[in-house]
Design an enzyme around this catalytic site. Structure first.
Site, short mmCIF file in Angstrom:
data_model
loop_
_atom_site.label_atom_id
_atom_site.label_comp_id
_atom_site.label_asym_id
_atom_site.label_seq_id
_atom_site.Cartn_x
_atom_site.Cartn_y
_atom_site.Cartn_z
N GLY A 13 0.82 -1.21 0.00
CA GLY A 13 0.00 0.00 0.00
C GLY A 13 0.85 1.25 0.00
O GLY A 13 2.08 1.20 0.08
N ARG A 40 -4.12 -11.01 -2.36
CA ARG A 40 -4.01 -10.52 -3.73
C ARG A 40 -2.57 -10.20 -4.11
O ARG A 40 -2.15 -10.41 -5.25
CB ARG A 40 -4.88 -9.27 -3.90
CG ARG A 40 -4.93 -8.72 -5.32
CD ARG A 40 -5.87 -7.53 -5.42
NE ARG A 40 -5.44 -6.40 -4.59
CZ ARG A 40 -6.03 -6.03 -3.46
NH1 ARG A 40 -7.06 -6.71 -2.99
NH2 ARG A 40 -5.59 -4.99 -2.78
N CYS A 129 -2.84 11.02 11.14
CA CYS A 129 -1.88 11.89 10.46
C CYS A 129 -2.14 13.38 10.74
O CYS A 129 -1.19 14.16 10.86
CB CYS A 129 -1.89 11.63 8.96
SG CYS A 129 -3.51 11.40 8.22
N GLN A 156 -7.16 18.68 4.88
CA GLN A 156 -6.58 17.36 4.68
C GLN A 156 -6.59 16.95 3.22
O GLN A 156 -7.60 17.05 2.52
CB GLN A 156 -7.35 16.33 5.52
CG GLN A 156 -7.28 16.63 7.01
CD GLN A 156 -8.08 15.68 7.87
OE1 GLN A 156 -8.57 16.06 8.93
NE2 GLN A 156 -8.22 14.43 7.44
N SER A 159 -4.92 12.03 -0.28
CA SER A 159 -4.16 10.80 -0.03
C SER A 159 -4.40 10.28 1.37
O SER A 159 -4.10 9.11 1.66
CB SER A 159 -2.67 11.03 -0.27
OG SER A 159 -2.17 12.05 0.57
N GLY A 160 -4.96 11.11 2.25
CA GLY A 160 -5.37 10.63 3.56
C GLY A 160 -6.47 9.60 3.47
O GLY A 160 -6.71 8.85 4.42
N HIS A 251 -1.17 17.41 4.82
CA HIS A 251 -2.26 17.88 5.69
C HIS A 251 -1.80 19.15 6.40
O HIS A 251 -0.72 19.17 7.00
CB HIS A 251 -2.59 16.83 6.76
CG HIS A 251 -3.32 15.63 6.25
ND1 HIS A 251 -3.71 15.47 4.94
CD2 HIS A 251 -3.75 14.51 6.90
CE1 HIS A 251 -4.34 14.31 4.81
NE2 HIS A 251 -4.38 13.71 5.98
N ASN A 320 1.46 13.79 4.96
CA ASN A 320 0.67 12.82 5.73
C ASN A 320 1.10 11.38 5.50
O ASN A 320 0.76 10.49 6.30
CB ASN A 320 -0.82 12.96 5.43
CG ASN A 320 -1.13 12.95 3.94
OD1 ASN A 320 -0.79 13.90 3.23
ND2 ASN A 320 -1.76 11.90 3.46
#
Length: 336
Positions: A13, A40, A129, A156, A159-160, A251, A320
């Site tokens: 991730g 996966r 974050c 924010q 991507s948070g 952020h 973040n």
């Protein structure tokens, strides 16, 4: 050479990839690296500075022999698997919200409340974050003047919300950009958001997270409760508002801080200028673009409070994915 075994859980991730990169960049002392993810991703091979590593299926993986496990796999997987890693002897540093408010689990911002690491019982939590970014500025000022209350409004980045947030912003921007007149006068085509409740392209959403108690979102309650725990101030007054903005990474938080004794802007600037992991900008305004890809958080616009003199207003912004998540987890591992 260390014989320490480090595992990155959620390794494929966005935060997991950043954790891997930071371990390499900081030359973290380890003997071997294990990478774990969902079924996966299992079986794929990733090149690292410690050689090629095959990704393991988290559900099937044996945690034996792991010394430090950096988790960024979501709350459900953390609740299911972090305890079994801890039971097997690993110290788990968890980036989800699963254990943050557990009174037996330290909630650590490296550089702010390092001493609390010693109280762990196998699991250490990484804060949210947004809270993390704010605490990098509020923590040093609290030590100097005794923080009493704060009003905090966050801005924010998408991507948070993970990679899906980034994709949604980019897709909506591409869809809406050809008709600038509609954006300025009305009649724009609804891009039918799938992640957020309203469009994020060319827009601002004054509601980040999911609405819970008293009309506040879970993101806002994290700002309240985590700040109290990190600073060991259960009675801290916090007024939070969390806003989602069309920014990819970074952020930012506008905060109005009040203390037990008056703090002037010159003193606040001096305190923050010597705080670890903080850059104070006085000649320019720090923005999310400036914070992207760097370890430090950026503080600017340090001003005195107007309505009730003696407090400080400031702006703080940080990446973040780095200090807000992956970097702090690695720094906690370094503290260990």
């Amino acid at each position: 050479m260390s014989d320490r075994v480090v595992a990155v859980v959620g390794a494929t991730g966005a935060v997991g990839r950043t954790m891997r990169a930071i371990l390499e960049a900081r030359d973290f002392a380890l003997g071997s690296l294990r990478l774990l993810a969902s079924e996966r991703s299992a079986g794929s091979v990733i090149e690292t500075r410690w050689g090629e590593v095959e990704v393991e299926d988290l559900t099937l993986a044996d945690p034996s022999g792991v010394d430090i496990a950096l988790f960024s796999a979501g709350g459900d997987r953390s609740r299911a698997h972090a305890p079994r890693f801890a039971d097997a002897g690993a110290v788990v540093i968890d980036n989800s919200s699963a254990f943050r408010m557990d009174p037996s689990v330290p909630l650590i911002v490296a550089g702010v409340n390092d001493a609390a690491v010693g109280a762990h019982r196998g699991i250490i939590a990484n804060p949210n974050c947004t809270t993390m970014t704010l605490m990098m500025a509020a923590g040093p000022l609290h030590r100097a003047g005794g923080l009493r209350s704060m009003v905090a409004t966050s801005y924010q980045s998408v991507s948070g919300s993970g990679q899906q947030g980034v994709v949604e912003l980019v897709e909506q921007t591409d869809l809406l950009r050809p008709d600038l007149d509609a954006l300025m006068t009305g009649g724009w085509t609804d891009p039918q958001p799938s992640l957020y409740s309203r469009p994020i392209g060319f827009n601002v959403l004054p509601l980040a997270g999911s609405v819970t108690d008293q009309g506040y979102t879970d993101e806002e309650w994290k700002l309240v409760n985590e700040s109290r725990k990190i600073l060991d101030l259960p009675g801290l007054h916090v007024e939070p508002t969390c806003v989602r903005v069309p920014v990819l990474v970074g952020h930012g938080v506008v905060a109005s801080l009040r203390f037990e004794r008056p703090i002037e802007p010159d003193e606040a600037t001096e305190i923050l200028d010597t705080a670890p992991g903080v850059q104070v900008w006085t000649d320019d305004v720090p923005t999310p673009l400036d914070s992207a890809g760097i370890d430090d958080v950026l503080v600017g616009r340090i001003r005195p409070t107007v309505g009730h003199p003696g407090g400080i207003n400031l702006w703080v912004v940080g990446d973040n994915l780095r200090k807000g998540a992956a970097l702090n987890a690695v720094q906690i591992a370094e503290l260990l």
